[in-house]
Design a protein around this motif. Structure first.
Motif, PDB file in Angstrom:
ATOM      1  N   SER A  16       6.180  27.123  44.117  1.00 55.01           N
ATOM      2  CA  SER A  16       5.651  26.251  45.152  1.00 55.01           C
ATOM      3  C   SER A  16       4.981  26.826  46.508  1.00 55.01           C
ATOM      4  O   SER A  16       4.954  28.094  46.433  1.00 55.01           O
ATOM      5  CB  SER A  16       7.233  25.604  45.785  1.00 55.01           C
ATOM      6  N   GLY A  17       4.444  25.650  47.188  1.00 62.96           N
ATOM      7  CA  GLY A  17       3.619  26.201  48.269  1.00 62.96           C
ATOM      8  C   GLY A  17       4.587  25.968  49.537  1.00 62.96           C
ATOM      9  O   GLY A  17       4.029  25.936  50.651  1.00 62.96           O
ATOM     10  N   LYS A  18       5.773  25.855  49.412  1.00 64.69           N
ATOM     11  CA  LYS A  18       6.495  25.677  50.597  1.00 64.69           C
ATOM     12  C   LYS A  18       6.544  27.014  51.340  1.00 64.69           C
ATOM     13  O   LYS A  18       6.578  28.035  50.933  1.00 64.69           O
ATOM     14  CB  LYS A  18       8.251  25.464  49.954  1.00 64.69           C
ATOM     15  N   SER A  19       6.814  26.746  52.783  1.00 59.31           N
ATOM     16  CA  SER A  19       6.814  27.902  53.773  1.00 59.31           C
ATOM     17  C   SER A  19       8.192  28.506  53.518  1.00 59.31           C
ATOM     18  O   SER A  19       9.117  28.088  52.815  1.00 59.31           O
ATOM     19  CB  SER A  19       6.768  27.111  55.292  1.00 59.31           C
ATOM     20  N   LEU A  20       8.164  29.713  54.037  1.00 65.97           N
ATOM     21  CA  LEU A  20       9.532  30.490  53.997  1.00 65.97           C
ATOM     22  C   LEU A  20      10.558  29.926  54.723  1.00 65.97           C
ATOM     23  O   LEU A  20      11.787  30.064  54.346  1.00 65.97           O
ATOM     24  CB  LEU A  20       9.162  32.019  54.695  1.00 65.97           C
ATOM     25  N   ASP A  21      10.328  29.216  56.030  1.00 67.51           N
ATOM     26  CA  ASP A  21      11.305  28.411  56.475  1.00 67.51           C
ATOM     27  C   ASP A  21      11.880  27.314  55.635  1.00 67.51           C
ATOM     28  O   ASP A  21      13.085  27.345  55.729  1.00 67.51           O
ATOM     29  CB  ASP A  21      10.916  27.810  57.742  1.00 67.51           C
ATOM     30  N   GLU A  22      11.068  26.594  54.848  1.00 68.25           N
ATOM     31  CA  GLU A  22      11.733  25.664  54.073  1.00 68.25           C
ATOM     32  C   GLU A  22      12.425  26.135  52.763  1.00 68.25           C
ATOM     33  O   GLU A  22      13.540  25.729  52.273  1.00 68.25           O
ATOM     34  CB  GLU A  22      10.602  24.604  53.528  1.00 68.25           C
ATOM     35  N   ILE A  23      11.794  27.328  52.218  1.00 67.13           N
ATOM     36  CA  ILE A  23      12.570  28.088  51.120  1.00 67.13           C
ATOM     37  C   ILE A  23      13.759  28.481  51.634  1.00 67.13           C
ATOM     38  O   ILE A  23      14.734  28.302  51.039  1.00 67.13           O
ATOM     39  CB  ILE A  23      11.745  29.151  50.691  1.00 67.13           C
TER      40      ILE A  23
END
Length: 59
Positions: free
Chosen positions: A20-27
């Motif tokens: 995914s391209g999710k940010s580390l915060d979202e992960i």
């Protein structure tokens, strides 16, 4: 979080970094970590590379 749960959460985070391209915060949020710093420290301690480095090589 128990050690086994922590490892399971780290492997989920690893998968998110790869796929995914999710940010580390979202992960961190979706995998059960308190914040990105907590995920970053645990990831580095377990896999001996930072999440950023891992994503660059495997994402």
């Amino acid at each position: 979080m128990s050690e086994i749960q922590g490892v399971a959460h780290l492997y989920k985070a690893k998968s998110h970094l790869e796929l995914s391209g999710k940010s580390l915060d979202e992960i961190a949020r979706v995998t059960g970590f308190a914040n990105a710093d907590s995920l970053r420290r645990s990831f580095l301690r377990t896999f001996k590379v930072s999440p950023k480095y891992y994503r660059q090589r495997n994402g």
